[in-house]
Scaffold this motif. Structure first.
Motif, PDB file in Angstrom:
ATOM      1  N   MET A   1       1.007  -1.281  -0.047  1.00 31.12           N
ATOM      2  CA  MET A   1      -0.033   0.004   0.000  1.00 31.12           C
ATOM      3  C   MET A   1       0.732   1.034   0.045  1.00 31.12           C
ATOM      4  SD  MET A   1      -2.485   1.169   2.982  1.00 31.12           S
ATOM      5  CE  MET A   1      -3.346   2.992   2.933  1.00 31.12           C
ATOM      6  N   ALA A   2       0.538   2.367  -0.731  1.00 33.32           N
ATOM      7  CA  ALA A   2       1.135   3.554  -0.984  1.00 33.32           C
ATOM      8  C   ALA A   2       1.397   4.248   0.513  1.00 33.32           C
ATOM      9  CB  ALA A   2       0.625   4.205  -1.880  1.00 33.32           C
ATOM     10  N   THR A   3       2.294   4.982   0.727  1.00 32.03           N
ATOM     11  CA  THR A   3       2.099   5.806   2.005  1.00 32.03           C
ATOM     12  C   THR A   3       1.748   7.288   1.701  1.00 32.03           C
ATOM     13  OG1 THR A   3       4.365   6.503   1.295  1.00 32.03           O
ATOM     14  CG2 THR A   3       4.210   4.388   2.729  1.00 32.03           C
ATOM     15  N   ILE A   4       1.344   7.792   2.773  1.00 34.08           N
ATOM     16  CA  ILE A   4       0.959   9.067   2.736  1.00 34.08           C
ATOM     17  C   ILE A   4       1.775  10.103   1.948  1.00 34.08           C
ATOM     18  CG2 ILE A   4       0.360  11.383   3.890  1.00 34.08           C
ATOM     19  CD1 ILE A   4      -0.857   9.439   6.117  1.00 34.08           C
ATOM     20  N   PRO A   5       3.055  10.086   1.966  1.00 33.77           N
ATOM     21  CA  PRO A   5       4.166  10.885   1.236  1.00 33.77           C
ATOM     22  C   PRO A   5       3.905  10.675  -0.252  1.00 33.77           C
ATOM     23  CG  PRO A   5       5.354  10.267   3.308  1.00 33.77           C
ATOM     24  CD  PRO A   5       3.983   9.458   3.200  1.00 33.77           C
ATOM     25  N   GLN A   6       3.840   9.227  -0.605  1.00 30.19           N
ATOM     26  CA  GLN A   6       3.873   9.026  -2.003  1.00 30.19           C
ATOM     27  C   GLN A   6       2.539   9.468  -2.593  1.00 30.19           C
ATOM     28  OE1 GLN A   6       4.030   4.572  -1.567  1.00 30.19           O
ATOM     29  NE2 GLN A   6       6.475   4.717  -2.079  1.00 30.19           N
ATOM     30  N   ILE A   7       1.344   9.284  -1.758  1.00 28.05           N
ATOM     31  CA  ILE A   7       0.242   9.826  -2.158  1.00 28.05           C
ATOM     32  C   ILE A   7       0.273  11.325  -2.524  1.00 28.05           C
ATOM     33  CG2 ILE A   7      -2.270   9.802  -1.810  1.00 28.05           C
ATOM     34  CD1 ILE A   7      -1.966   7.320  -0.362  1.00 28.05           C
ATOM     35  N   ARG A   8       0.755  11.690  -1.446  1.00 25.95           N
ATOM     36  CA  ARG A   8       0.775  13.333  -1.337  1.00 25.95           C
ATOM     37  C   ARG A   8       1.740  13.816  -2.690  1.00 25.95           C
ATOM     38  NH1 ARG A   8       4.416  17.009   0.319  1.00 25.95           N
ATOM     39  NH2 ARG A   8       3.667  19.017   1.075  1.00 25.95           N
ATOM     40  N   THR A   9       2.882  13.093  -2.766  1.00 29.83           N
ATOM     41  CA  THR A   9       3.557  13.618  -3.918  1.00 29.83           C
ATOM     42  C   THR A   9       2.818  13.392  -5.226  1.00 29.83           C
ATOM     43  OG1 THR A   9       5.640  12.626  -2.849  1.00 29.83           O
ATOM     44  CG2 THR A   9       5.728  13.037  -5.202  1.00 29.83           C
ATOM     45  N   ARG A  10       2.179  12.453  -5.507  1.00 29.87           N
ATOM     46  CA  ARG A  10       1.413  12.233  -6.875  1.00 29.87           C
ATOM     47  C   ARG A  10       0.227  13.430  -6.870  1.00 29.87           C
ATOM     48  NH1 ARG A  10       0.065   7.932 -10.276  1.00 29.87           N
ATOM     49  NH2 ARG A  10      -1.053   8.822 -11.909  1.00 29.87           N
ATOM     50  N   LEU A  11      -0.240  13.634  -5.772  1.00 28.28           N
ATOM     51  CA  LEU A  11      -1.355  14.554  -5.816  1.00 28.28           C
ATOM     52  C   LEU A  11      -0.843  15.886  -5.985  1.00 28.28           C
ATOM     53  CD1 LEU A  11      -3.803  13.274  -2.743  1.00 28.28           C
ATOM     54  CD2 LEU A  11      -4.213  12.992  -5.082  1.00 28.28           C
ATOM     55  N   LEU A  12       0.450  16.268  -5.630  1.00 27.49           N
ATOM     56  CA  LEU A  12       0.880  17.504  -5.821  1.00 27.49           C
ATOM     57  C   LEU A  12       0.947  17.939  -7.406  1.00 27.49           C
ATOM     58  CD1 LEU A  12       3.820  17.790  -3.028  1.00 27.49           C
ATOM     59  CD2 LEU A  12       1.705  19.251  -3.245  1.00 27.49           C
ATOM     60  N   GLU A  13       1.032  16.804  -8.152  1.00 30.92           N
ATOM     61  CA  GLU A  13       0.859  17.082  -9.718  1.00 30.92           C
ATOM     62  C   GLU A  13      -0.197  17.912 -10.244  1.00 30.92           C
ATOM     63  OE1 GLU A  13       1.673  13.480 -11.502  1.00 30.92           O
ATOM     64  OE2 GLU A  13       3.587  13.039 -10.499  1.00 30.92           O
ATOM     65  N   ALA A  14      -1.360  17.843  -9.256  1.00 35.31           N
ATOM     66  CA  ALA A  14      -2.501  18.556  -9.850  1.00 35.31           C
ATOM     67  C   ALA A  14      -3.098  19.260  -8.734  1.00 35.31           C
ATOM     68  CB  ALA A  14      -3.537  17.261 -10.110  1.00 35.31           C
ATOM     69  N   PHE A  15      -2.712  19.246  -7.495  1.00 35.46           N
ATOM     70  CA  PHE A  15      -3.365  20.154  -6.340  1.00 35.46           C
ATOM     71  C   PHE A  15      -2.387  20.829  -5.614  1.00 35.46           C
ATOM     72  CE2 PHE A  15      -6.052  16.243  -7.142  1.00 35.46           C
ATOM     73  CZ  PHE A  15      -7.508  17.017  -7.347  1.00 35.46           C
ATOM     74  N   PRO A  16      -2.820  21.947  -5.222  1.00 38.77           N
ATOM     75  CA  PRO A  16      -1.887  22.889  -4.281  1.00 38.77           C
ATOM     76  C   PRO A  16      -1.491  21.870  -3.100  1.00 38.77           C
ATOM     77  CG  PRO A  16      -4.008  23.946  -4.985  1.00 38.77           C
ATOM     78  CD  PRO A  16      -4.159  22.620  -5.262  1.00 38.77           C
ATOM     79  N   GLU A  17      -0.430  22.310  -2.431  1.00 40.73           N
ATOM     80  CA  GLU A  17      -0.009  21.439  -1.514  1.00 40.73           C
ATOM     81  C   GLU A  17      -0.942  21.366  -0.215  1.00 40.73           C
ATOM     82  OE1 GLU A  17       3.894  21.929   1.740  1.00 40.73           O
ATOM     83  OE2 GLU A  17       3.418  23.302   0.385  1.00 40.73           O
ATOM     84  N   LYS A  18      -1.786  22.248   0.402  1.00 39.11           N
ATOM     85  CA  LYS A  18      -2.603  21.877   1.418  1.00 39.11           C
ATOM     86  C   LYS A  18      -3.751  20.862   1.003  1.00 39.11           C
ATOM     87  CE  LYS A  18      -2.373  26.290   3.749  1.00 39.11           C
ATOM     88  NZ  LYS A  18      -3.047  27.324   4.326  1.00 39.11           N
ATOM     89  N   GLN A  19      -4.144  21.140  -0.340  1.00 40.86           N
ATOM     90  CA  GLN A  19      -5.318  19.997  -0.719  1.00 40.86           C
ATOM     91  C   GLN A  19      -4.650  18.538  -0.901  1.00 40.86           C
ATOM     92  OE1 GLN A  19      -6.940  21.801  -4.413  1.00 40.86           O
ATOM     93  NE2 GLN A  19      -7.878  23.287  -3.352  1.00 40.86           N
ATOM     94  N   ALA A  20      -3.360  18.471  -1.433  1.00 38.87           N
ATOM     95  CA  ALA A  20      -2.613  17.364  -1.565  1.00 38.87           C
ATOM     96  C   ALA A  20      -2.639  16.374  -0.383  1.00 38.87           C
ATOM     97  CB  ALA A  20      -1.422  17.516  -2.192  1.00 38.87           C
ATOM     98  N   ASP A  21      -2.291  17.470   0.648  1.00 44.16           N
ATOM     99  CA  ASP A  21      -1.967  16.762   2.177  1.00 44.16           C
ATOM    100  C   ASP A  21      -3.251  16.271   2.574  1.00 44.16           C
ATOM    101  OD1 ASP A  21       0.599  17.488   2.279  1.00 44.16           O
ATOM    102  OD2 ASP A  21       0.243  19.131   3.280  1.00 44.16           O
ATOM    103  N   VAL A  22      -4.423  16.949   2.494  1.00 46.07           N
ATOM    104  CA  VAL A  22      -5.728  16.846   2.983  1.00 46.07           C
ATOM    105  C   VAL A  22      -6.305  15.245   2.350  1.00 46.07           C
ATOM    106  CG1 VAL A  22      -8.301  17.363   3.262  1.00 46.07           C
ATOM    107  CG2 VAL A  22      -6.435  18.919   3.948  1.00 46.07           C
ATOM    108  N   LEU A  23      -5.996  15.347   0.932  1.00 52.36           N
ATOM    109  CA  LEU A  23      -6.565  14.286  -0.040  1.00 52.36           C
ATOM    110  C   LEU A  23      -5.891  13.031   0.404  1.00 52.36           C
ATOM    111  CD1 LEU A  23      -7.035  15.862  -3.433  1.00 52.36           C
ATOM    112  CD2 LEU A  23      -8.873  14.879  -1.814  1.00 52.36           C
ATOM    113  N   ALA A  24      -4.436  13.106   0.848  1.00 57.35           N
ATOM    114  CA  ALA A  24      -3.633  11.699   1.067  1.00 57.35           C
ATOM    115  C   ALA A  24      -3.972  11.461   2.176  1.00 57.35           C
ATOM    116  CB  ALA A  24      -2.089  12.401   1.276  1.00 57.35           C
ATOM    117  N   HIS A  25      -4.256  12.336   3.322  1.00 58.78           N
ATOM    118  CA  HIS A  25      -4.768  11.489   4.506  1.00 58.78           C
ATOM    119  C   HIS A  25      -6.128  10.986   4.277  1.00 58.78           C
ATOM    120  CE1 HIS A  25      -1.453  14.087   6.347  1.00 58.78           C
ATOM    121  NE2 HIS A  25      -1.767  13.070   7.439  1.00 58.78           N
TER     122      HIS A  25
END
Length: 282
Positions: A1-25
């Protein structure tokens, strides 16, 4: 299973940093409660598609913004063009007003012209009538002169008269009719010229409309062009001696050849002969 940092890194490609953190969690928490690893992979793919859609949307928004800028620029250009058009329309409106005013002025001038032409037409009618009367008078005068000329030989023999006497009797009557001359005297005279005294066959003095006038007559049985030129020089010398006097020349006789008559008319002098009468306007 992917970790939060991995998910966050992927999400940063399309979302701002705060949105990426929330979405990862959120993804991790949802995974723990609801989904398996396989479901998570599917969800990850959906998120990726969503991210790509968001990216496409962002690009579309940029394109729309650029199009909006171009539209606004074009609208400004059209607004400026409209202002110039309205200014030009205002100028054309003023020009139209001036044109209408000018047309009205021309219409008034035309009315005055028409009125003046009407007056001239009436004056012309009166002139034509007067000319007709003068023509009739001229015919009568010519007939009288011709008749008197036929009798002058007999009168001269019977009464011992001369051509000068005949002129003294006839010319004043003719001038009274044509010039409305008020005759004061009609006699032979010696007149002073710039070359001394000159004997004149007949001098008629009088007034025309209260203006003094002197008619100087050359009396000849037959008048030639040479005699016309000589007598007109005498008239010029008389006029030089009396510049304020209205001095007019007149030729009287039985006949004058064509050249003599042309010279008399050219000089503006009067003529009374058996073949015709030339009396210039007074």
């Amino acid at each position: 299973m992917a970790t939060i940092p991995q998910i966050r890194t992927r999400l940063l490609e399309a979302f701002p940093e705060k949105q990426a953190d929330v979405l990862a969690h959120v993804f991790i928490e949802a995974h723990d409660d609801l989904v398996t690893q396989a479901d998570f992979h599917k969800l990850t793919g959906v998120v990726g598609d969503l991210a790509n859609a968001v990216t496409d949307l962002a690009e579309a928004q940029k394109d729309l913004a650029k199009a909006q800028n171009r539209t606004e620029l074009r609208v400004e250009e059209l607004a400026e063009a409209q202002k110039r058009t309205e200014l030009r329309i205002g100028e054309l409106t003023e020009a139209q007003k001036r044109t209408e005013l000018r047309v009205e002025e021309l219409a008034e001038a035309q009315k005055r012209t028409d009125l003046h032409l009407g007056e001239l037409a009436e004056a012309q009618k009166r002139t034509d009538l007067h000319l007709g009367e003068l023509a009739d008078a001229q015919k009568g005068t010519e007939l009288a002169v011709a008749d008197l000329a036929r009798q002058v030989g007999g009168l001269s023999n019977a009464l011992g008269g001369s051509l000068e006497d005949f002129a003294r009797d006839l010319v004043p009557e003719i001038l009274e009719k044509h010039w409305r001359l008020d005759v004061a005297s009609a006699e032979p005279e010696e007149l002073e010229t710039v070359r001394g005294q000159h004997e004149i066959d007949l001098v008629i003095r009088g007034t025309i409309e209260s203006r003094p006038v002197m008619i100087v007559c050359e009396v000849k049985a037959a008048v030639s062009a040479t005699e016309v030129a000589r007598f007109m020089k005498t008239i010029e010398r008389l006029r030089a001696t009396q510049p304020d006097q209205d001095i007019r020349a007149l030729f009287f006789g039985y006949r004058a050849d064509r050249k003599a008559r042309e010279e008399i008319a050219k000089a503006g002098a009067a003529m009374v002969f058996t073949r015709g009468v030339i009396i210039p306007a007074a």
